[in-house]
Design a protein around this motif. Structure first.
Motif, PDB file in Angstrom:
ATOM      1  N   ILE A 172       0.853  -1.192   0.000  1.00 44.42           N
ATOM      2  CA  ILE A 172       0.000   0.000   0.000  1.00 44.42           C
ATOM      3  C   ILE A 172       0.887   1.240   0.000  1.00 44.42           C
ATOM      4  CG2 ILE A 172      -1.702   1.319   1.331  1.00 44.42           C
ATOM      5  CD1 ILE A 172      -2.723  -1.357   2.417  1.00 44.42           C
ATOM      6  N   GLY A 173       0.558   2.181  -0.863  1.00 48.12           N
ATOM      7  CA  GLY A 173       1.297   3.441  -0.935  1.00 48.12           C
ATOM      8  C   GLY A 173       2.503   3.410  -1.853  1.00 48.12           C
ATOM      9  N   ALA A 174       2.831   2.261  -2.409  1.00 52.31           N
ATOM     10  CA  ALA A 174       3.993   2.152  -3.293  1.00 52.31           C
ATOM     11  C   ALA A 174       3.662   2.729  -4.671  1.00 52.31           C
ATOM     12  CB  ALA A 174       4.415   0.695  -3.434  1.00 52.31           C
ATOM     13  N   GLN A 175       4.666   3.329  -5.297  1.00 53.97           N
ATOM     14  CA  GLN A 175       4.504   3.793  -6.671  1.00 53.97           C
ATOM     15  C   GLN A 175       4.719   2.589  -7.589  1.00 53.97           C
ATOM     16  OE1 GLN A 175       7.138   6.912  -7.893  1.00 53.97           O
ATOM     17  NE2 GLN A 175       6.172   7.129  -9.884  1.00 53.97           N
ATOM     18  N   VAL A 176       3.756   2.340  -8.468  1.00 51.79           N
ATOM     19  CA  VAL A 176       3.822   1.179  -9.360  1.00 51.79           C
ATOM     20  C   VAL A 176       3.658   1.610 -10.801  1.00 51.79           C
ATOM     21  CG1 VAL A 176       2.988  -0.488  -7.648  1.00 51.79           C
ATOM     22  CG2 VAL A 176       1.348   0.730  -9.064  1.00 51.79           C
ATOM     23  N   LYS A 177       4.270   0.849 -11.694  1.00 55.22           N
ATOM     24  CA  LYS A 177       4.118   1.091 -13.130  1.00 55.22           C
ATOM     25  C   LYS A 177       2.806   0.457 -13.569  1.00 55.22           C
ATOM     26  CE  LYS A 177       7.589   0.304 -16.048  1.00 55.22           C
ATOM     27  NZ  LYS A 177       8.487  -0.427 -16.991  1.00 55.22           N
ATOM     28  N   VAL A 178       2.005   1.220 -14.327  1.00 58.15           N
ATOM     29  CA  VAL A 178       0.736   0.730 -14.845  1.00 58.15           C
ATOM     30  C   VAL A 178       0.872   0.611 -16.362  1.00 58.15           C
ATOM     31  CG1 VAL A 178      -1.727   1.184 -15.065  1.00 58.15           C
ATOM     32  CG2 VAL A 178      -0.524   1.837 -12.976  1.00 58.15           C
ATOM     33  N   ILE A 179       0.523  -0.556 -16.887  1.00 57.41           N
ATOM     34  CA  ILE A 179       0.683  -0.826 -18.311  1.00 57.41           C
ATOM     35  C   ILE A 179      -0.663  -1.193 -18.922  1.00 57.41           C
ATOM     36  CG2 ILE A 179       1.810  -2.301 -20.018  1.00 57.41           C
ATOM     37  CD1 ILE A 179       3.971  -2.827 -17.836  1.00 57.41           C
ATOM     38  N   PHE A 180      -0.987  -0.489 -20.005  1.00 55.89           N
ATOM     39  CA  PHE A 180      -2.144  -0.844 -20.830  1.00 55.89           C
ATOM     40  C   PHE A 180      -1.590  -1.242 -22.181  1.00 55.89           C
ATOM     41  CE2 PHE A 180      -5.192   0.156 -24.142  1.00 55.89           C
ATOM     42  CZ  PHE A 180      -6.332  -0.487 -23.691  1.00 55.89           C
ATOM     43  N   ALA A 181      -1.878  -2.453 -22.626  1.00 51.43           N
ATOM     44  CA  ALA A 181      -1.390  -2.924 -23.926  1.00 51.43           C
ATOM     45  C   ALA A 181      -2.506  -3.670 -24.639  1.00 51.43           C
ATOM     46  CB  ALA A 181      -0.186  -3.836 -23.737  1.00 51.43           C
ATOM     47  N   TYR A 203       2.367   5.858 -14.174  1.00 45.10           N
ATOM     48  CA  TYR A 203       2.635   5.448 -12.802  1.00 45.10           C
ATOM     49  C   TYR A 203       1.453   5.796 -11.916  1.00 45.10           C
ATOM     50  CZ  TYR A 203       7.328   4.350 -14.213  1.00 45.10           C
ATOM     51  OH  TYR A 203       8.391   3.775 -14.836  1.00 45.10           O
ATOM     52  N   ALA A 204       1.262   4.988 -10.880  1.00 44.23           N
ATOM     53  CA  ALA A 204       0.138   5.171  -9.968  1.00 44.23           C
ATOM     54  C   ALA A 204       0.574   4.798  -8.552  1.00 44.23           C
ATOM     55  CB  ALA A 204      -1.037   4.311 -10.412  1.00 44.23           C
ATOM     56  N   ILE A 242      -5.845  -5.384  -7.918  1.00 40.19           N
ATOM     57  CA  ILE A 242      -5.813  -4.344  -6.887  1.00 40.19           C
ATOM     58  C   ILE A 242      -6.206  -3.000  -7.489  1.00 40.19           C
ATOM     59  CG2 ILE A 242      -4.033  -5.539  -5.549  1.00 40.19           C
ATOM     60  CD1 ILE A 242      -2.049  -3.377  -6.576  1.00 40.19           C
ATOM     61  N   ARG A 243      -6.554  -2.065  -6.606  1.00 35.52           N
ATOM     62  CA  ARG A 243      -6.879  -0.689  -7.010  1.00 35.52           C
ATOM     63  C   ARG A 243      -5.648   0.181  -6.874  1.00 35.52           C
ATOM     64  NH1 ARG A 243     -12.319   1.843  -5.966  1.00 35.52           N
ATOM     65  NH2 ARG A 243     -10.975   3.450  -5.126  1.00 35.52           N
ATOM     66  N   VAL A 244      -5.470   1.058  -7.852  1.00 36.74           N
ATOM     67  CA  VAL A 244      -4.387   2.038  -7.823  1.00 36.74           C
ATOM     68  C   VAL A 244      -4.980   3.398  -8.194  1.00 36.74           C
ATOM     69  CG1 VAL A 244      -2.586   0.357  -8.385  1.00 36.74           C
ATOM     70  CG2 VAL A 244      -3.715   1.584 -10.230  1.00 36.74           C
ATOM     71  N   ARG A 245      -4.288   4.473  -7.774  1.00 35.85           N
ATOM     72  CA  ARG A 245      -4.741   5.829  -8.101  1.00 35.85           C
ATOM     73  C   ARG A 245      -3.750   6.456  -9.062  1.00 35.85           C
ATOM     74  NH1 ARG A 245      -3.650  10.766  -6.225  1.00 35.85           N
ATOM     75  NH2 ARG A 245      -2.526   9.969  -4.430  1.00 35.85           N
ATOM     76  N   ASN A 246      -4.256   6.847 -10.229  1.00 37.24           N
ATOM     77  CA  ASN A 246      -3.428   7.481 -11.240  1.00 37.24           C
ATOM     78  C   ASN A 246      -2.899   8.800 -10.684  1.00 37.24           C
ATOM     79  OD1 ASN A 246      -2.775   9.318 -13.487  1.00 37.24           O
ATOM     80  ND2 ASN A 246      -3.482   7.622 -14.772  1.00 37.24           N
ATOM     81  N   GLN A 247      -1.590   9.024 -10.750  1.00 32.03           N
ATOM     82  CA  GLN A 247      -0.976  10.230 -10.181  1.00 32.03           C
ATOM     83  C   GLN A 247      -1.346  11.485 -10.962  1.00 32.03           C
ATOM     84  OE1 GLN A 247       3.116   8.757 -10.215  1.00 32.03           O
ATOM     85  NE2 GLN A 247       3.094   8.827  -7.976  1.00 32.03           N
ATOM     86  N   ASP A 248      -1.557  11.360 -12.261  1.00 37.81           N
ATOM     87  CA  ASP A 248      -1.860  12.533 -13.077  1.00 37.81           C
ATOM     88  C   ASP A 248      -3.312  12.972 -12.964  1.00 37.81           C
ATOM     89  OD1 ASP A 248       0.769  12.585 -14.005  1.00 37.81           O
ATOM     90  OD2 ASP A 248       0.292  11.194 -15.634  1.00 37.81           O
TER      91      ASP A 248
END
Length: 152
Positions: free
Chosen positions: A95-104, A113-114, A126-132
């Motif tokens: 939780i709280g980690a910055q992760v790479k999000v890939i759509f292909a 990144y999220a 899992i759920r992530v929040r887009n930083q942008d």
């Protein structure tokens, strides 16, 4: 004559296997106390015949190899069978980690990144929040720790 036949029947019944004639199945059990968060290794396990009642077999792990590398979710006591719900895949995203999000899809690759809103192991959604944009998206955790979205 009748007395001999009765005695032979009693001896035969007493020597019959208690499991109703079925072969004794080996179940993995903890060799030592395994604490929550510990990664299970082969040295921590041993096998024991008929460690669980027949009607509850589906609730316990049957495979020693299936336990190795997993993480204990609760304390596992020595010589006790290991419930399936007592172990989990190791968490590679926290939780709280910055992760790479890939759509292909169809040759289109989008990488961003999220921030992880949930912890997860390989294969978990899992759920992530887009930083942008600040939007929440869900995706599947990959073995490299990235999140793949848009699987269908």
């Amino acid at each position: 004559m009748r007395r001999i036949a009765k005695s032979a029947l009693i001896v035969a019944f007493a020597c019959a296997p208690a499991s109703g004639g079925r072969a004794q199945e080996l179940f993995p059990v903890a060799r030592v106390t395994i604490y929550p968060g510990d990664r299970i290794t082969d040295a921590m396990l041993e096998e024991r015949a008929d460690a669980v009642a027949r009607e509850t077999e589906a609730l316990y792990s049957r495979s020693r190899d299936g336990l190795i590398g997993k993480v204990a979710r609760r304390t596992l006591l020595p010589h006790q069978p290991i419930p399936l719900i007592a172990v989990d895949n190791p968490r590679i995203v926290t939780i709280g980690a910055q992760v790479k999000v890939i759509f292909a899809e169809s040759g289109l690759h989008i990488v961003t990144y999220a921030i992880a809103q949930q912890a997860g192991g390989v294969g978990d959604i899992i759920r992530v929040r887009n930083q942008d944009s600040g939007l929440f998206i869900s995706g599947r955790v990959q073995s490299d720790g990235s999140i793949r979205v848009g699987e269908g």
